[in-house]
Design a protein around this motif. Structure first.
Motif, mmCIF file in Angstrom:
data_model
loop_
_atom_site.group_PDB
_atom_site.id
_atom_site.type_symbol
_atom_site.label_atom_id
_atom_site.label_comp_id
_atom_site.label_asym_id
_atom_site.label_seq_id
_atom_site.Cartn_x
_atom_site.Cartn_y
_atom_site.Cartn_z
ATOM 1 N N LYS A 1 -4.536 10.363 -7.253
ATOM 2 C CA LYS A 1 -4.137 10.577 -6.015
ATOM 3 C C LYS A 1 -4.897 9.730 -4.815
ATOM 4 C CE LYS A 1 -3.105 15.905 -6.220
ATOM 5 N NZ LYS A 1 -1.853 15.466 -5.697
ATOM 6 N N GLU A 2 -5.360 8.800 -5.567
ATOM 7 C CA GLU A 2 -6.181 7.615 -5.205
ATOM 8 C C GLU A 2 -4.657 6.438 -5.104
ATOM 9 O OE1 GLU A 2 -10.555 6.610 -5.028
ATOM 10 O OE2 GLU A 2 -9.988 5.303 -6.509
ATOM 11 N N MET A 3 -4.630 5.395 -4.272
ATOM 12 C CA MET A 3 -3.777 4.289 -4.602
ATOM 13 C C MET A 3 -5.508 3.210 -4.664
ATOM 14 S SD MET A 3 -1.011 2.612 -2.904
ATOM 15 C CE MET A 3 0.016 1.077 -3.459
ATOM 16 N N ASN A 4 -4.898 2.168 -5.690
ATOM 17 C CA ASN A 4 -6.599 1.688 -5.343
ATOM 18 C C ASN A 4 -6.138 0.087 -5.090
ATOM 19 O OD1 ASN A 4 -8.819 -0.338 -5.665
ATOM 20 N ND2 ASN A 4 -9.592 1.415 -5.973
ATOM 21 N N ILE A 5 -6.307 -0.740 -4.142
ATOM 22 C CA ILE A 5 -5.139 -1.994 -3.712
ATOM 23 C C ILE A 5 -6.306 -3.326 -4.289
ATOM 24 C CG2 ILE A 5 -3.889 -3.443 -2.061
ATOM 25 C CD1 ILE A 5 -3.054 -1.070 -0.870
ATOM 26 N N SER A 6 -6.277 -4.234 -4.952
ATOM 27 C CA SER A 6 -7.105 -4.753 -5.361
ATOM 28 C C SER A 6 -6.638 -5.983 -5.084
ATOM 29 C CB SER A 6 -7.003 -4.676 -6.752
ATOM 30 O OG SER A 6 -5.951 -5.172 -7.624
ATOM 31 N N GLU A 7 -5.141 -6.384 -4.213
ATOM 32 C CA GLU A 7 -5.261 -7.544 -3.957
ATOM 33 C C GLU A 7 -3.990 -7.420 -2.937
ATOM 34 O OE1 GLU A 7 -6.137 -10.998 -6.781
ATOM 35 O OE2 GLU A 7 -4.351 -11.017 -5.855
ATOM 36 N N ILE A 8 -3.917 -7.856 -2.114
ATOM 37 C CA ILE A 8 -2.750 -8.252 -0.816
ATOM 38 C C ILE A 8 -2.671 -9.406 -0.714
ATOM 39 C CG2 ILE A 8 -3.852 -7.156 1.062
ATOM 40 C CD1 ILE A 8 -1.577 -5.931 1.920
ATOM 41 N N ALA A 9 -1.305 -10.249 -0.045
ATOM 42 C CA ALA A 9 -1.652 -11.216 -0.314
ATOM 43 C C ALA A 9 -0.011 -11.631 0.264
ATOM 44 C CB ALA A 9 -1.128 -12.655 -0.792
ATOM 45 N N TYR A 10 -0.217 -11.935 1.702
ATOM 46 C CA TYR A 10 1.648 -12.473 1.838
ATOM 47 C C TYR A 10 1.280 -13.975 3.058
ATOM 48 C CZ TYR A 10 -1.565 -10.765 6.177
ATOM 49 O OH TYR A 10 -2.593 -9.669 6.510
ATOM 50 N N THR A 11 2.435 -14.683 2.987
ATOM 51 C CA THR A 11 3.073 -15.428 2.971
ATOM 52 C C THR A 11 3.308 -15.367 5.563
ATOM 53 O OG1 THR A 11 5.094 -16.056 2.558
ATOM 54 C CG2 THR A 11 2.787 -16.979 1.670
ATOM 55 N N THR A 12 3.960 -14.430 5.575
ATOM 56 C CA THR A 12 4.347 -14.016 7.414
ATOM 57 C C THR A 12 3.703 -12.470 7.482
ATOM 58 O OG1 THR A 12 6.753 -12.782 5.983
ATOM 59 C CG2 THR A 12 6.800 -15.318 6.155
ATOM 60 N N GLN A 13 3.876 -12.045 9.240
ATOM 61 C CA GLN A 13 3.599 -11.111 9.522
ATOM 62 C C GLN A 13 4.808 -9.713 9.392
ATOM 63 O OE1 GLN A 13 0.705 -10.207 11.249
ATOM 64 N NE2 GLN A 13 0.315 -12.020 9.907
ATOM 65 N N GLU A 14 5.537 -10.396 8.434
ATOM 66 C CA GLU A 14 7.425 -9.369 8.157
ATOM 67 C C GLU A 14 6.825 -9.212 7.168
ATOM 68 O OE1 GLU A 14 11.157 -9.965 6.568
ATOM 69 O OE2 GLU A 14 10.923 -10.886 8.062
ATOM 70 N N ALA A 15 6.186 -9.605 5.964
ATOM 71 C CA ALA A 15 5.771 -9.379 4.639
ATOM 72 C C ALA A 15 4.870 -8.216 5.224
ATOM 73 C CB ALA A 15 5.023 -10.269 3.661
ATOM 74 N N ARG A 16 3.700 -8.816 5.783
ATOM 75 C CA ARG A 16 2.359 -7.875 5.842
ATOM 76 C C ARG A 16 3.210 -6.765 6.901
ATOM 77 N NH1 ARG A 16 0.428 -5.731 9.830
ATOM 78 N NH2 ARG A 16 1.022 -6.563 11.821
ATOM 79 N N ARG A 17 3.822 -5.747 6.784
ATOM 80 C CA ARG A 17 4.387 -5.300 7.346
ATOM 81 C C ARG A 17 5.173 -4.271 6.775
ATOM 82 N NH1 ARG A 17 6.276 -8.205 11.985
ATOM 83 N NH2 ARG A 17 7.620 -8.060 11.587
ATOM 84 N N GLY A 18 5.937 -4.665 5.664
ATOM 85 C CA GLY A 18 6.690 -4.349 4.633
ATOM 86 C C GLY A 18 5.953 -3.801 3.618
ATOM 87 N N LEU A 19 4.951 -4.363 3.037
ATOM 88 C CA LEU A 19 3.802 -3.580 2.441
ATOM 89 C C LEU A 19 3.349 -3.262 3.003
ATOM 90 C CD1 LEU A 19 2.647 -7.835 1.176
ATOM 91 C CD2 LEU A 19 4.036 -5.955 -0.157
ATOM 92 N N TRP A 20 2.789 -2.804 3.768
ATOM 93 C CA TRP A 20 2.195 -1.614 4.614
ATOM 94 C C TRP A 20 2.695 -0.358 4.768
ATOM 95 C CZ3 TRP A 20 -2.692 -0.144 4.247
ATOM 96 C CH2 TRP A 20 -4.088 -0.913 3.616
ATOM 97 N N THR A 21 4.559 -0.796 5.307
ATOM 98 C CA THR A 21 5.472 0.321 4.850
ATOM 99 C C THR A 21 5.655 0.808 3.591
ATOM 100 O OG1 THR A 21 6.282 -0.159 6.766
ATOM 101 C CG2 THR A 21 7.568 0.728 5.107
ATOM 102 N N TYR A 22 5.251 0.112 2.770
ATOM 103 C CA TYR A 22 5.333 0.410 1.220
ATOM 104 C C TYR A 22 4.082 1.843 1.084
ATOM 105 C CZ TYR A 22 5.716 -0.160 -3.932
ATOM 106 O OH TYR A 22 5.475 0.289 -5.028
ATOM 107 N N ILE A 23 3.546 0.777 1.830
ATOM 108 C CA ILE A 23 1.642 1.716 0.777
ATOM 109 C C ILE A 23 1.907 2.816 1.537
ATOM 110 C CG2 ILE A 23 -0.538 1.512 1.644
ATOM 111 C CD1 ILE A 23 -0.542 -1.867 1.036
#
Length: 394
Positions: free
Chosen positions: A215-237
């Motif tokens: 029941k723990e999600m551990n994110i070792s890396e997050i990398a993005y080249t646009t703010q759209e990708a940042r928003r999309g990745l956080w929605t996925y999380i």
């Protein structure tokens, strides 16, 4: 005492000392896998009568500094048997490694310290910290609709590497990875999951590496080249809210996550991480990408009691392309008062400043940097304001 590289048939001695010093145990299968990836030429040992007494690994890496690839010597696995401690064996190995790195053109060196004060004696200085966040699912970022989509399980190293390089090169001190490093250090474990964000035109714009367990999600890396990708990745999380109770994340100091959350009262820890050292001051200054459109010169004094080739007074002249030429005008045993020295600092301070970890004004305020106000402001203009980060471990 003999200082030399290990041989292939000395793997058992190397492994035995490593397991004892770092308190771990490999089974037969793990030991065999370790043997397969053993590079004896990267391990230097102190031997007495053919018996390994102390050792360190020296990796031939590259790092991003001011968006350029700079050769870097990565030191790891420094170990000695307890009965041999405080006999100067590690001292000999570190001094030998510094000389070797200089000869090999590695103008900087990184290591992960077991004890910061010990390595500061040898000229290494803290350069990289990270933020460790623990976010309850109820406080995760709000889910937003984007035009792109997420694809799980992408293990295309070329694709991930392209995204990583664009993201990592924005910082100083990140590792320049190669395919072998991706295979054996980043994606080695089958437990490591991947998710890539693709824009509507099919262009990959970001990724995360993570695990989900207990029941723990551990994110070792997050990398993005646009703010759209940042928003999309956080929605996925955030879409894991029915599976996990909280999310753990390592992020650079400037990621701004608490500000972007509706409720920033999450667990936050600032963690000192890796140390850096300038191995060759002249070489680094002449490789460095200073700010353009500024021409001039400075006379600087460097104190370095371990790497004496850095010690002394240097004249640095730079052009409007941001490139410097450097010459030594007085060696370390000369009388510096004979020269109009404008900036004085220890090698650790120069490291923190040129890596971008601390600004000249800060260092001067803390009396780490001796310089007049004009020289400090010139350094502020010359050194690009680019922060540090490191997503790897060795």
């Amino acid at each position: 005492m003999e200082i030399r590289q290990l041989k292939q048939d000395e793997f058992e001695q190397h492994l035995e000392l490593s397991m004892y010093a770092f308190q771990y145990k490999l089974n037969e299968e793990e030991a065999e896998r370790s043997r397969q990836f053993f590079r004896p030429e990267r391990v230097w040992g102190a031997f007495e009568n053919g018996v390994l007494q102390a050792q360190l690994k020296l990796y031939p890496f590259q790092t991003y500094i001011q968006q350029q690839s700079i050769d870097m010597g990565g030191i790891a696995g420094v170990a000695t048997w307890p009965e041999n401690r405080r006999q100067g064996l590690v001292d000999q190995l570190l001094r030998h490694a510094l000389q070797l790195m200089k000869e090999q053109g590695q103008s900087v060196s990184f290591l992960h310290p077991f004890y910061f004060p010990f390595y500061r004696k040898y000229g290494w200085e803290l350069y990289a910290e990270y933020m460790q966040y623990t976010i309850p699912t109820g406080l995760l970022p709000a889910k937003v609709q984007t035009d792109g989509h997420i694809k799980r399980g992408v293990r295309d190293i070329e694709l991930l590497h392209s995204l990583y390089s664009q993201y990592a090169s924005q910082y100083n001190g990140t590792l320049v990875r190669d395919t072998e490093w991706w295979q054996h250090a980043i994606l080695r474990s089958d437990d490591t999951r991947t998710a890539v964000y693709y824009a509507a035109d099919g262009q990959a714009q970001g990724y995360i590496l993570y695990t989900v367990l207990n029941k723990e999600m551990n994110i070792s890396e997050i990398a993005y080249t646009t703010q759209e990708a940042r928003r999309g990745l956080w929605t996925y999380i955030s879409n894991h809210d029915s599976m996990v109770q909280h999310v753990k994340l390592r992020a650079p100091l400037d990621d701004g996550l608490p500000y972007l959350l509706q409720d920033p009262r999450i667990e936050q820890q600032r963690v000192p991480y890796f140390m850096a050292r300038i191995v060759d001051m002249k070489a680094l200054l002449e490789q460095y990408a200073f700010e353009k459109e500024i021409a001039g010169e400075l006379t600087i004094e460097v104190s370095d009691r371990v790497a004496d080739w850095n010690e002394g007074v240097w004249r640095m002249v730079w052009d409007t392309d941001g490139k410097a030429t450097v010459e030594q005008v007085a060696a370390g045993d000369a009388e510096p008062a004979a020269y109009d020295v404008q900036v004085k600092a220890d090698i650790r301070v120069w490291t923190a400043m040129l890596m971008g970890y601390k600004r000249p004004t800060e260092l001067a305020r803390w009396e780490q940097l001796q310089a007049d106000e004009q020289a400090i402001q010139l350094l502020e203009k010359l050194i690009p304001n680019r922060g540090t980060h490191l997503m790897d471990f060795f």
